[in-house]
Scaffold this active site. Structure first.
Site, mmCIF file in Angstrom:
data_model
loop_
_atom_site.group_PDB
_atom_site.id
_atom_site.type_symbol
_atom_site.label_atom_id
_atom_site.label_comp_id
_atom_site.label_asym_id
_atom_site.label_seq_id
_atom_site.Cartn_x
_atom_site.Cartn_y
_atom_site.Cartn_z
ATOM 1 N N LEU A 10 46.499 -16.842 1.733
ATOM 2 C CA LEU A 10 47.699 -17.632 1.397
ATOM 3 C C LEU A 10 48.801 -16.765 0.791
ATOM 4 O O LEU A 10 49.795 -17.264 0.279
ATOM 5 C CB LEU A 10 47.326 -18.771 0.437
ATOM 6 C CG LEU A 10 46.522 -19.896 1.092
ATOM 7 C CD1 LEU A 10 45.954 -20.848 0.045
ATOM 8 C CD2 LEU A 10 47.373 -20.664 2.104
ATOM 9 N N ARG A 36 42.862 -20.130 -4.117
ATOM 10 C CA ARG A 36 43.437 -21.476 -4.324
ATOM 11 C C ARG A 36 43.467 -22.193 -2.981
ATOM 12 O O ARG A 36 43.383 -21.573 -1.931
ATOM 13 C CB ARG A 36 44.857 -21.356 -4.897
ATOM 14 C CG ARG A 36 45.805 -20.601 -3.967
ATOM 15 C CD ARG A 36 47.039 -20.069 -4.668
ATOM 16 N NE ARG A 36 47.777 -19.174 -3.774
ATOM 17 C CZ ARG A 36 48.961 -19.478 -3.228
ATOM 18 N NH1 ARG A 36 49.536 -20.651 -3.489
ATOM 19 N NH2 ARG A 36 49.580 -18.626 -2.413
ATOM 20 N N TYR A 141 49.313 0.068 -9.678
ATOM 21 C CA TYR A 141 49.250 -0.331 -8.269
ATOM 22 C C TYR A 141 49.024 0.899 -7.387
ATOM 23 O O TYR A 141 48.186 0.886 -6.488
ATOM 24 C CB TYR A 141 50.554 -1.015 -7.890
ATOM 25 C CG TYR A 141 50.675 -1.521 -6.482
ATOM 26 C CD1 TYR A 141 51.560 -0.923 -5.584
ATOM 27 C CD2 TYR A 141 49.949 -2.627 -6.043
ATOM 28 C CE1 TYR A 141 51.705 -1.408 -4.289
ATOM 29 C CE2 TYR A 141 50.098 -3.114 -4.754
ATOM 30 C CZ TYR A 141 50.983 -2.507 -3.888
ATOM 31 O OH TYR A 141 51.127 -2.997 -2.609
#
Ligand code: VAH
Length: 315
Positions: A10, A36, A141
């Site tokens: 998603l 989710r 990152y």
């Protein structure tokens, strides 16, 4: 026919990649997972499962249940969020990756995960950054991405896992907005240009970064996964890009469509510092030579298409 499990389905890449994969490989052959569940075609349009990628046992259980032969691991925190929450980023980005690699090893799956231009740092050559060069990123990152590249190479060399990856530039898309990225300005600017006729960029004028339109990114993923292994010299991960632009370049292209568009600046020091640690432009010649990568969209054609598609969505 491939049977593919996608994590982070998603997210900005996942939402469009799942649709493309279901079109290409068959709806029932693409199992979308995410932490989710929302009212979205990724969830309603085919197999969907809730999955927290830090739960390796559940990932293994789902991959076994659907008898997948390919894992596309997208779940991760992006650069700006990772810099705000470095320990969470390490645990999620690296914990999730090693879980996914272990499942791929145990179930003999082909494996794809994206790296980023964020895998380079201030000591990397800034222009036409080569495929093989210094990688000393100064962000969490970037540390995650370099570690991930090395881990994916290790799983290929040590265990024979068919790992492949791409160092993505900033990705521009009109479906799911990105979240927590340093290049997000290059997506927001199109939405704001249509909604307000103005945009306040958090990245400074003159800051060049590589970018690519999402359709080119999705094609590159499928093309790399389908590439004959004998042609690959590199694996994790290939430089890919379509353009090197600064905010004013994007603004000028938008002004050709919206003449009154006004680009302003309110620089975010944190994301500006991340952007300045990355290359201005990278070289993608290895991807072209080894598996035929070629971006179809440049700044002009991307801008035309982005504005058209956003208007169709009612912006
Ligand atoms: C980010 N969109 O900004 C991602 C990407 C090259 C940038 O990795 O973190």
């Amino acid at each position: 026919m491939k049977k593919i499990l996608v994590t982070g389905a998603l997210g900005q890449i996942g939402t469009e990649l799942v649709a493309k994969l279901r079109q290409g490989y068959g709806v029932d052959n693409v199992i979308a997972t995410d932490i989710r569940e929302i009212d979205h075609d990724v969830v309603k349009g085919g197999p969907f499962e809730l999955l927290d990628v830090t739960d390796g046992a559940n990932m293994h259980e789902l991959a076994s249940k659907y008898e997948v032969d390919t894992i596309i691991h997208l779940a991760a925190l992006l650069s700006a969020t990772a810099e705000e929450k470095p320990l969470l980023a390490w645990n999620l980005n690296m914990g999730g990756l090693v879980n996914a690699l272990e499942v791929a090893r145990e179930l003999n799956c082909q494996f794809f995960t994206p790296s980023s231009i964020g895998a380079f740092g201030p000591s990397t050559p800034k222009n036409a950054t080569p495929q093989d060069t210094i990688q000393r990123p100064t962000t969490m990152y970037g540390v995650n991405k370099v570690s991930g590249e090395l881990l994916c190479d290790y799983y290929y060399q040590k265990f024979g896992v068919e790992t492949r990856g791409l160092r993505f530039p900033g990705l521009i898309s009109y479906e799911a907005p990105p979240g927590g990225g340093t290049t997000d300005y290059a997506v927001e600017i199109y939405y704001e240009a249509l909604k307000k006729g103005t945009y306040e960029s958090f990245i400074a004028e003159g800051t060049y970064m590589d970018m690519m339109y999402m359709p080119d990114a999705l094609n590159a993923i499928v093309q790399l996964l389908e590439a004959d292994a004998s042609t690959l010299i590199h694996r994790n991960c290939f430089n890919v890009t379509a353009m090197s632009v600064a905010p004013e370049d994007v603004g000028a292209e938008i002004k050709k469509h919206i003449p009154q568009f006004d680009l302003r600046y309110k620089v975010d020091p944190a994301r500006q510092a991340i952007a300045e640690s990355w290359p201005d432009s990278i070289d993608a010649s290895c991807a072209t030579a080894e598996w035929g990568f070629k971006a179809q969209f440049d700044l002009q054609s991307m801008t035309t298409d982005m504005l058209e598609k956003l208007k169709e969505k009612g912006y």
